[in-house]
Design an enzyme around this catalytic site. Structure first.
Site, PDB file in Angstrom:
ATOM      1  N   GLU A  64      -9.326  -2.954   2.941  1.00  0.00           N
ATOM      2  CA  GLU A  64      -7.967  -3.492   2.935  1.00  0.00           C
ATOM      3  C   GLU A  64      -7.834  -4.771   3.748  1.00  0.00           C
ATOM      4  O   GLU A  64      -7.117  -5.693   3.361  1.00  0.00           O
ATOM      5  CB  GLU A  64      -6.989  -2.434   3.443  1.00  0.00           C
ATOM      6  CG  GLU A  64      -6.891  -1.189   2.552  1.00  0.00           C
ATOM      7  CD  GLU A  64      -8.023  -0.188   2.736  1.00  0.00           C
ATOM      8  OE1 GLU A  64      -8.861  -0.378   3.656  1.00  0.00           O
ATOM      9  OE2 GLU A  64      -8.100   0.789   1.957  1.00  0.00           O
ATOM     10  N   PHE A  89      -2.404   1.909   4.767  1.00  0.00           N
ATOM     11  CA  PHE A  89      -3.681   1.200   4.858  1.00  0.00           C
ATOM     12  C   PHE A  89      -3.488  -0.311   4.855  1.00  0.00           C
ATOM     13  O   PHE A  89      -4.095  -1.020   5.640  1.00  0.00           O
ATOM     14  CB  PHE A  89      -4.616   1.629   3.722  1.00  0.00           C
ATOM     15  CG  PHE A  89      -4.805   3.121   3.667  1.00  0.00           C
ATOM     16  CD1 PHE A  89      -4.959   3.858   4.836  1.00  0.00           C
ATOM     17  CD2 PHE A  89      -4.807   3.802   2.460  1.00  0.00           C
ATOM     18  CE1 PHE A  89      -5.120   5.234   4.804  1.00  0.00           C
ATOM     19  CE2 PHE A  89      -4.973   5.179   2.414  1.00  0.00           C
ATOM     20  CZ  PHE A  89      -5.128   5.900   3.587  1.00  0.00           C
TER      21      PHE A  89
HETATM   22  C1  TPP Z   1      -8.594   3.282   4.333  1.00  0.00           C
HETATM   23  C2  TPP Z   1      -8.369   4.058   3.105  1.00  0.00           C
HETATM   24  N1  TPP Z   1      -8.179   3.400   1.947  1.00  0.00           N
HETATM   25  C3  TPP Z   1      -7.934   4.093   0.818  1.00  0.00           C
HETATM   26  C4  TPP Z   1      -7.882   5.454   0.831  1.00  0.00           C
HETATM   27  C5  TPP Z   1      -7.533   6.227  -0.426  1.00  0.00           C
HETATM   28  N2  TPP Z   1      -8.727   6.916  -0.935  1.00  0.00           N
HETATM   29  C6  TPP Z   1      -8.909   8.238  -0.702  1.00  0.00           C
HETATM   30  S1  TPP Z   1     -10.353   8.785  -1.312  1.00  0.00           S
HETATM   31  C7  TPP Z   1     -10.752   7.272  -1.932  1.00  0.00           C
HETATM   32  C8  TPP Z   1     -12.055   7.066  -2.643  1.00  0.00           C
HETATM   33  C9  TPP Z   1     -13.200   7.468  -1.778  1.00  0.00           C
HETATM   34  O1  TPP Z   1     -14.415   7.374  -2.439  1.00  0.00           O
HETATM   35  P1  TPP Z   1     -15.722   7.960  -1.750  1.00  0.00           P
HETATM   36  O2  TPP Z   1     -15.789   7.496  -0.354  1.00  0.00           O
HETATM   37  O3  TPP Z   1     -16.875   7.608  -2.624  1.00  0.00           O
HETATM   38  O4  TPP Z   1     -15.434   9.515  -1.705  1.00  0.00           O
HETATM   39  P2  TPP Z   1     -15.983  10.685  -2.658  1.00  0.00           P
HETATM   40  O5  TPP Z   1     -16.396  10.094  -3.965  1.00  0.00           O
HETATM   41  O6  TPP Z   1     -17.154  11.243  -1.953  1.00  0.00           O
HETATM   42  O7  TPP Z   1     -14.873  11.654  -2.778  1.00  0.00           O
HETATM   43  C10 TPP Z   1      -9.737   6.354  -1.659  1.00  0.00           C
HETATM   44  C11 TPP Z   1      -9.752   4.942  -2.069  1.00  0.00           C
HETATM   45  C12 TPP Z   1      -8.077   6.096   2.068  1.00  0.00           C
HETATM   46  N3  TPP Z   1      -8.008   7.429   2.191  1.00  0.00           N
HETATM   47  N4  TPP Z   1      -8.325   5.378   3.182  1.00  0.00           N
END
Ligand code: TPP
Lengths: 320, 273
Positions: A64, A89
Site C-alpha cells: 500500500e 491499510f
Molecule cells: C496490509 C494488508 N493489505 C491487504 C490485506 C487484505 N488481504 C487479506 S489476505 C490477502 C491476500 C494474501 O495472500 P497470501 O499472503 O498469499 O495469503 P494466502 O494465499 O496464503 O492465504 C489480502 C490482500 C491485508 N489483510 N493486509
C-alpha cells in the site's frame, strides 16, 4: 409532517460499490483517469474499472505504501489518479507517503478507503478503520469526504475528480440505506440538513446518518424536534451549518463510526468553541472493537439510533 | 497435547485440523479456507513436533514462539492450538462471532497465548525478529517461527526485515513462506510476480530451503537443518497447494476468502474422512 414519511431508508448498495460504479462513469468521461489497487479490487470494486479499462488499471500487489507514492507520481505527472484499498491499510500504511508525496507538495491524488469503521464486522479490529478521518484531516490541503449512501458516494467521487488538490473519500463495506434522491448536489465544504428541528441538532456522516434519521423519528414521537445534518464533507467543514445549529438549537449531538476523541465530533466542537458554544454529546468509539456481524458489532459498540436518542436526552438535560 | 515426531501421526492430526477449519468457517459463514488448508502441515509439524512449548504454561520465558504473519489463516492456528489444549475445541465454531475468543484475525486480547495480533499483512516477520533478538539478548534458547503468505511478501517491510535478519545474524528465527501461488485477487504471477523467489531470499542473506509444504518429513528435516544453521537466518520456502485436501478448493482463487455452504461443507468433510 411526520418525519417517518420523509425517508424510506431503503437499503441500497454499499458505498464501496457505488464508488466502483462511479469510477467507471469517470473513466468513460475522461481518458486521463487511472486507478491503482493493492490486491483488493474485488472488495473495493475497482474491478469494475479494471474490466472496462484494463489498460488504465494499475495493480500494485499487497504494497500500500508503494501504491500511494506511485499514485502521487501519476498525479504529479498530470493523471487523474485514484488509489484504493481498505481504509485501514491505505491510510495507515500509506500515511507518511500521503504526507510527503501528496499533502505537502499539494499533489492532487485521490485516495479512497473502503471497509471503514467497524461495520466491516467479522474481520475484526486489524481491518477496521476507526482513525482514518482523523488521520486524513491531519493532512493539510486534503479535502475529506465521508458520504452516507450510494447517491452521495457517486456524487462525491465525481467531486473528488474535479477538486484541484488531494482528496480522501471514506467508503463502507455493508449495504447503506438510501438517503438522497439522484441529482442532489454535493460540494467541498458542504453539508445537508435532512430534517428540520430546533430542540437539538444531530450531526452525523456515513452509516450513522440513517441512524440519526431513525433517532429523530423516535424523538419526534416523544415531542422532541431534532435537526439532522449530514456532515459529508469533514474538511473543509461547513462552519455556517454548525453556527446555525448551535445558535438555533443550543444543543448538539455528533454521531460517527470513528474514534470519538479525534473524529468529526472534535471538529464540530472546535467550530462551536470558536463561535457559539453550546452543550454537546458525542456518539462514537472509545477503543478497538472486535469481530461479529456488522449489526452485532454496531449494536455492541453503541452506534445505533437508540444510542443517539440516549445522547440527545443527556444533552437536553444539560441544555440551559 | 500429542507430541510426536512420527509423520504418520502428525498427518492424522493434520486431517483433524482440516476438518475443524472447514467446520468453523462454515459456521461463521465467512473466513479464509484456502490459506488455512495450505499451511496445515506446516503449523501442525511446528506445534506437535518441532516447537518447545507448554500449553499449561503459555508464558514460559524460554518457549519457542510462533507468529502467523498471514493472520487471515487463523483457523489453522486456532485449530492446532485448541488441539494442543490452549483453548477449547468445542468453541471453535464460535469463530468470528461477537465475544468469541476466536476472532477474525489473531488477537492477543482474546487469546493471550498468541504471540502477536496480526491481520495487517507484512508485519509478522519484523515482530518475530524482535522476539528472536530478545532471546539472544537474554541468552535464551528460544527459537521463533513466522509463517508468511506469498502474497504477503509483496509488502516492502518484509524485505526490510529480511535485510535486518541477515545483517544481525539472527539465526534463531525461521521464516516459512507458504508458497501457494494464489493471493486475494488471483494468481501471484499475474498480480505481482515473485520469481525467482528462492534466489531473492538467498540474495538477502537467508539460508533458504525449498520443500514440499505438505510433506511432513521434509518439513521436519528443514526445521532441523535450520536449527543447525548458524550465523544466518533460515527461510523455508514451502511449496503448497491453496485449499489442499478439499478437491474443489484446491488451486482455486475463489476459496481465498469465501465460506463453504452447508452442502459444500458436507462434501469437504467426506473427503477429509
Ligand atoms: C496490509 C494488508 N493489505 C491487504 C490485506 C487484505 N488481504 C487479506 S489476505 C490477502 C491476500 C494474501 O495472500 P497470501 O499472503 O498469499 O495469503 P494466502 O494465499 O496464503 O492465504 C489480502 C490482500 C491485508 N489483510 N493486509
Amino acid at each position: 409532517m411526520s418525519v417517518s414519511t420523509k425517508y424510506e431508508l431503503k437499503l441500497g448498495v454499499a458505498t464501496r460499490e457505488a464508488f466502483g460504479k462511479a469510477l467507471v462513469e469517470l473513466g468513460q468521461k475522461d481518458p486521463n483517469v487511472v486507478v491503482c489497487d493493492a490486491d483488493l479490487s474485488k472488495s473495493t470494486y475497482t474491478n469494475f474499472f479494471e474490466k472496462e479499462f484494463p489498460e488504465r488499471f494499475v495493480e500494485c500487489g499487497i504494497a500500500e505504501a508503494n501504491m500511494v507514492a506511485i499514485g502521487a507520481g501519476l498525479a504529479a505527472a498530470g493523471k487523474t489518479a485514484f488509489v484504493a484499498s481498505f481504509s485501514a491499510f491505505v491510510i495507515n500504511k500509506g500515511f507518511e507517503q500521503l504526507r510527503v508525496t501528496a499533502a505537502y507538495p499539494n499533489v492532487p491524488l485521490k485516495v479512497v478507503g473502503t471497509h471503514s469503521g467497524i461495520s466491516i464486522g467479522e474481520d475484526g479490529p486489524s481491518q477496521m478503520s476507526i482513525e482514518d478521518l482523523s488521520l486524513a484531516c491531519n493532512l493539510p490541503g486534503f479535502t475529506v469526504l465521508a458520504p452516507a449512501d450510494e447517491v452521495s458516494m457517486k456524487a462525491c467521487i465525481h467531486l473528488a475528480a474535479e477538486i484541484h488538490g488531494p482528496v480522501f473519500v471514506r467508503a463502507g463495506r455493508s449495504k447503506a440505506a438510501i438517503v438522497y434522491t439522484p441529482g442532489t448536489e454535493f460540494h467541498s465544504g458542504g453539508s445537508h440538513q435532512l430534517l428540520d428541528g430546533n430542540d437539538v441538532a444531530i450531526f452525523a456522516n456515513g452509516l450513522l446518518v440513517a441512524e440519526a434519521i431513525r433517532a429523530a423519528e423516535a424523538l419526534d414521537a416523544e415531542g422532541i424536534s431534532a435537526r439532522v445534518i449530514d456532515i459529508y464533507c469533514v474538511k473543509p467543514i461547513d462552519r455556517d451549518a454548525i453556527v446555525r445549529a448551535s445558535t438555533e438549537c443550543r444543543a448538539i449531538v455528533v454521531a460517527e463510526e470513528h474514534l470519538k476523541d479525534t473524529g468529526i465530533g472534535s471538529r464540530v466542537a472546535q467550530v462551536c468553541a470558536e463561535t457559539t458554544p453550546c452543550v454537546m454529546e458525542f456518539v462514537g468509539l472509545t477503543t478497538y472493537a472486535e469481530s461479529g456481524t456488522p449489526e452485532a458489532v454496531l449494536e455492541h459498540y453503541g452506534l445505533m439510533a437508540k444510542d443517539i436518542v440516549a445522547a440527545v436526552k443527556n444533552v437536553l438535560a444539560r441544555k440551559k | 497435547m500429542t507430541k510426536t515426531s512420527n509423520p504418520a501421526e502428525l498427518a492424522v492430526i493434520a486431517k483433524t485440523v482440516r476438518r475443524h477449519i472447514i467446520e468453523m468457517i462454515t459456521a461463521a459463514k465467512s473466513g479464509h479456507p484456502g490459506g488455512s488448508l495450505s499451511a496445515t502441515e506446516i503449523v501442525v509439524t511446528l506445534f506437535n513436533d518441532i516447537m518447545k512449548h507448554d500449553p499449561s504454561n503459555p508464558k514460559w520465558a524460554d518457549r519457542d514462539r510462533f507468529i502467523l504473519g498471514k493472520g487471515h489463516a487463523c483457523p489453522v492456528l486456532y485449530s492446532v492450538m485448541a488441539e494442543c489444549g490452549y483453548t477449547p475445541v468445542d468453541k471453535l465454531n464460535t469463530f468470528r462471532a461477537l465475544g468469541s475468543i476466536y476472532q477474525g484475525h489473531p488477537d492477543v486480547r482474546f487469546i493471550p497465548a498468541l504471540e502477536a495480533s496480526t491481520g495487517s499483512l507484512g508485519q509478522g516477520l519484523s515482530v518475530g525478529l524482535g522476539m528472536a533478538l530478545a532471546a539472544k539478548f537474554n541468552g535464551s534458547p528460544s527459537r521463533t517461527f513466522v509463517v508468511l503468505g506469498d502474497g504477503e511478501i509483496q509488502e516492502g517491510q518484509i524485505w526490510e526485515a529480511a535485510m535486518f535478519g541477515a545483517a544481525r545474524k539472527i539465526d534463531n528465527i525461521v521464516c516459512i513462506v507458504d508458497n501457494n501461488r494464489i493471493q486475494l485477487d488471483g494468481f501471484v504471477k499475474d498480480i505481482m510476480p515473485l520469481e525467482p523467489l528462492a534466489d531473492k531470499w538467498r540474495s538477502f542473506g537467508w539460508h533458504t530451503i525449498e520443500v514440499d509444504g505438505h510433506d511432513i518429513a521434509a518439513l521436519q528435516a528443514a526445521f532441523h537443518e535450520a536449527e543447525a544453521t548458524k550465523g544466518m537466518p533460515t527461510c523455508v520456502l514451502a511449496h503448497t497447494v491453496k485449499g489442499k485436501g478439499v478437491s474443489f478448493m484446491e488451486n482455486n482463487p475463489k476459496w481465498h476468502g469465501s465460506a463453504p455452504s452447508k452442502e459444500e461443507c458436507a462434501l469437504a468433510l467426506q473427503e477429509l474422512a
